[in-house]
Design a protein around this motif. Sequence first.
Motif, PDB file in Angstrom:
ATOM      1  N   MET A 111       0.711  -1.379  -0.283  1.00  0.00           N
ATOM      2  CA  MET A 111      -0.259  -0.194   0.192  1.00  0.00           C
ATOM      3  C   MET A 111       0.552   1.285   0.149  1.00  0.00           C
ATOM      4  O   MET A 111       0.702   2.407  -0.604  1.00  0.00           O
ATOM      5  CB  MET A 111      -1.210   0.313   1.343  1.00  0.00           C
ATOM      6  CG  MET A 111      -2.079  -0.762   1.349  1.00  0.00           C
ATOM      7  SD  MET A 111      -1.747  -2.492   2.143  1.00  0.00           S
ATOM      8  CE  MET A 111      -1.976  -3.852   0.672  1.00  0.00           C
ATOM      9  N   ARG A 112       1.997   1.428   0.271  1.00  0.00           N
ATOM     10  CA  ARG A 112       3.121   2.852   0.898  1.00  0.00           C
ATOM     11  C   ARG A 112       3.428   2.710  -0.293  1.00  0.00           C
ATOM     12  O   ARG A 112       4.477   3.610  -0.679  1.00  0.00           O
ATOM     13  CB  ARG A 112       3.769   2.002   1.929  1.00  0.00           C
ATOM     14  CG  ARG A 112       2.681   2.952   3.754  1.00  0.00           C
ATOM     15  CD  ARG A 112       3.797   1.933   4.475  1.00  0.00           C
ATOM     16  NE  ARG A 112       4.013   0.650   4.282  1.00  0.00           N
ATOM     17  CZ  ARG A 112       5.252   0.638   4.958  1.00  0.00           C
ATOM     18  NH1 ARG A 112       6.466   1.812   4.325  1.00  0.00           N
ATOM     19  NH2 ARG A 112       5.681  -0.587   4.841  1.00  0.00           N
ATOM     20  N   HIS A 113       3.239   1.254  -1.289  1.00  0.00           N
ATOM     21  CA  HIS A 113       4.518   1.102  -2.534  1.00  0.00           C
ATOM     22  C   HIS A 113       4.076   1.164  -3.920  1.00  0.00           C
ATOM     23  O   HIS A 113       4.756   0.576  -4.744  1.00  0.00           O
ATOM     24  CB  HIS A 113       5.971   1.167  -2.307  1.00  0.00           C
ATOM     25  CG  HIS A 113       6.523   0.802  -1.023  1.00  0.00           C
ATOM     26  ND1 HIS A 113       8.017   2.160  -1.495  1.00  0.00           N
ATOM     27  CD2 HIS A 113       6.795   0.741   0.137  1.00  0.00           C
ATOM     28  CE1 HIS A 113       8.218   2.070  -0.296  1.00  0.00           C
ATOM     29  NE2 HIS A 113       7.614   1.282   1.319  1.00  0.00           N
ATOM     30  N   PRO A 114       3.365   2.083  -4.368  1.00  0.00           N
ATOM     31  CA  PRO A 114       2.565   2.476  -6.282  1.00  0.00           C
ATOM     32  C   PRO A 114       3.329   2.410  -7.163  1.00  0.00           C
ATOM     33  O   PRO A 114       3.004   1.691  -7.370  1.00  0.00           O
ATOM     34  CB  PRO A 114       1.526   3.101  -5.532  1.00  0.00           C
ATOM     35  CG  PRO A 114       1.678   4.755  -4.402  1.00  0.00           C
ATOM     36  CD  PRO A 114       2.452   3.653  -3.528  1.00  0.00           C
TER      37      PRO A 114
ATOM     38  N   ALA B 122     -12.950  -2.245   1.326  1.00  0.00           N
ATOM     39  CA  ALA B 122     -13.429  -1.302   1.703  1.00  0.00           C
ATOM     40  C   ALA B 122     -12.905   0.134   1.701  1.00  0.00           C
ATOM     41  O   ALA B 122     -13.216   1.369   2.473  1.00  0.00           O
ATOM     42  CB  ALA B 122     -14.170  -1.518   3.105  1.00  0.00           C
ATOM     43  N   ALA B 123     -11.023  -0.174   1.450  1.00  0.00           N
ATOM     44  CA  ALA B 123     -10.331   1.325   1.929  1.00  0.00           C
ATOM     45  C   ALA B 123     -10.306   1.534   0.104  1.00  0.00           C
ATOM     46  O   ALA B 123     -11.050   0.537  -1.237  1.00  0.00           O
ATOM     47  CB  ALA B 123      -9.158   0.972   1.675  1.00  0.00           C
ATOM     48  N   PRO B 124     -10.028   2.888  -0.297  1.00  0.00           N
ATOM     49  CA  PRO B 124      -9.758   3.421  -1.477  1.00  0.00           C
ATOM     50  C   PRO B 124      -8.621   2.541  -2.576  1.00  0.00           C
ATOM     51  O   PRO B 124      -7.855   1.541  -1.404  1.00  0.00           O
ATOM     52  CB  PRO B 124      -9.143   4.324  -0.881  1.00  0.00           C
ATOM     53  CG  PRO B 124      -9.608   4.913  -0.124  1.00  0.00           C
ATOM     54  CD  PRO B 124      -9.283   3.413   0.650  1.00  0.00           C
ATOM     55  N   PRO B 125      -8.997   1.795  -3.828  1.00  0.00           N
ATOM     56  CA  PRO B 125      -7.862   1.781  -4.400  1.00  0.00           C
ATOM     57  C   PRO B 125      -6.639   1.279  -3.819  1.00  0.00           C
ATOM     58  O   PRO B 125      -6.194   2.740  -3.895  1.00  0.00           O
ATOM     59  CB  PRO B 125      -8.074   1.761  -5.788  1.00  0.00           C
ATOM     60  CG  PRO B 125      -9.515   2.613  -6.625  1.00  0.00           C
ATOM     61  CD  PRO B 125     -10.182   2.221  -4.239  1.00  0.00           C
ATOM     62  N   ILE B 126      -5.572   0.192  -4.605  1.00  0.00           N
ATOM     63  CA  ILE B 126      -4.091   0.091  -4.574  1.00  0.00           C
ATOM     64  C   ILE B 126      -3.523   0.216  -5.282  1.00  0.00           C
ATOM     65  O   ILE B 126      -4.094  -0.865  -6.662  1.00  0.00           O
ATOM     66  CB  ILE B 126      -3.690  -0.750  -2.692  1.00  0.00           C
ATOM     67  CG1 ILE B 126      -3.787  -1.847  -3.373  1.00  0.00           C
ATOM     68  CG2 ILE B 126      -4.036   0.726  -2.192  1.00  0.00           C
ATOM     69  CD1 ILE B 126      -3.448  -2.882  -1.927  1.00  0.00           C
ATOM     70  N   ALA B 127      -2.405   0.526  -5.391  1.00  0.00           N
ATOM     71  CA  ALA B 127      -2.188   0.438  -7.042  1.00  0.00           C
ATOM     72  C   ALA B 127      -1.717  -1.139  -7.369  1.00  0.00           C
ATOM     73  O   ALA B 127      -1.558  -1.755  -8.692  1.00  0.00           O
ATOM     74  CB  ALA B 127      -0.550   1.674  -7.734  1.00  0.00           C
ATOM     75  N   LEU B 128      -0.509  -1.292  -5.930  1.00  0.00           N
ATOM     76  CA  LEU B 128       0.184  -2.515  -5.754  1.00  0.00           C
ATOM     77  C   LEU B 128      -0.498  -3.711  -4.404  1.00  0.00           C
ATOM     78  O   LEU B 128      -0.684  -3.041  -3.704  1.00  0.00           O
ATOM     79  CB  LEU B 128       1.956  -2.086  -5.710  1.00  0.00           C
ATOM     80  CG  LEU B 128       2.659  -3.689  -5.313  1.00  0.00           C
ATOM     81  CD1 LEU B 128       2.688  -3.625  -6.550  1.00  0.00           C
ATOM     82  CD2 LEU B 128       3.543  -3.035  -4.847  1.00  0.00           C
TER      83      LEU B 128
END
Length: 195
Positions: A104-107, A133-139
């Motif tokens: 989540m911290r390294h898109p 339930a959270a916003p989408p993540i890139a990785l």
Amino acid sequence: SLVERQGVRHGELGHGHLQDGQEARPQGRVLRRRKELEEARFAEQRKLRGEAGRTELAAHRGSFAISGVGIGSLRFAEDEVLAAVASGVEQYVVLGAGFDTFAMRHPEFAGRLRVFEVDHPRVQALKMERLAAAPPIALVPHFVPVDFEVTTLGPGLRASPFDPTKPAVVSWMNTLPYLSPGAIEATLAELTAVL
């Protein structure tokens, strides 16, 4: 405490023999310093998780050593992962991932790094529920369900998109104190066979 004073007074914690009533000053300083460190850890735990956290920490005396080095160890491990990725490693296996937030911290690693989070199926179900339930993540990590005490790592990794022909970086930080020696040995053997 009385036990600490008596232990020091009678030389039980020292290497030499003491006369009755004579204090072992170096050992007394060590005990006082140990108590100060424990109180500092309790204070840190209270800030992070309140009184319930302090109670939990006190119930597991072995966790003092873990809590004292946890943040530094995690930072060191993440720095090693980042260095591996910078050198071209494309796979990261997090054993006992729990609620790890690396992906989540390294898109910026989306499309360059595949993250495989290995943990107990119930923990992963809860994490996936919260991620949904959270916003989408890139990785988005690949979830590899493994109960280290019951199942082995190899079949789980083989069933995932993990590529054993490519280099991988592996971290295993927070679950070791909770596992039996047999589970640790089996996981390391499986890891060696898969990599």
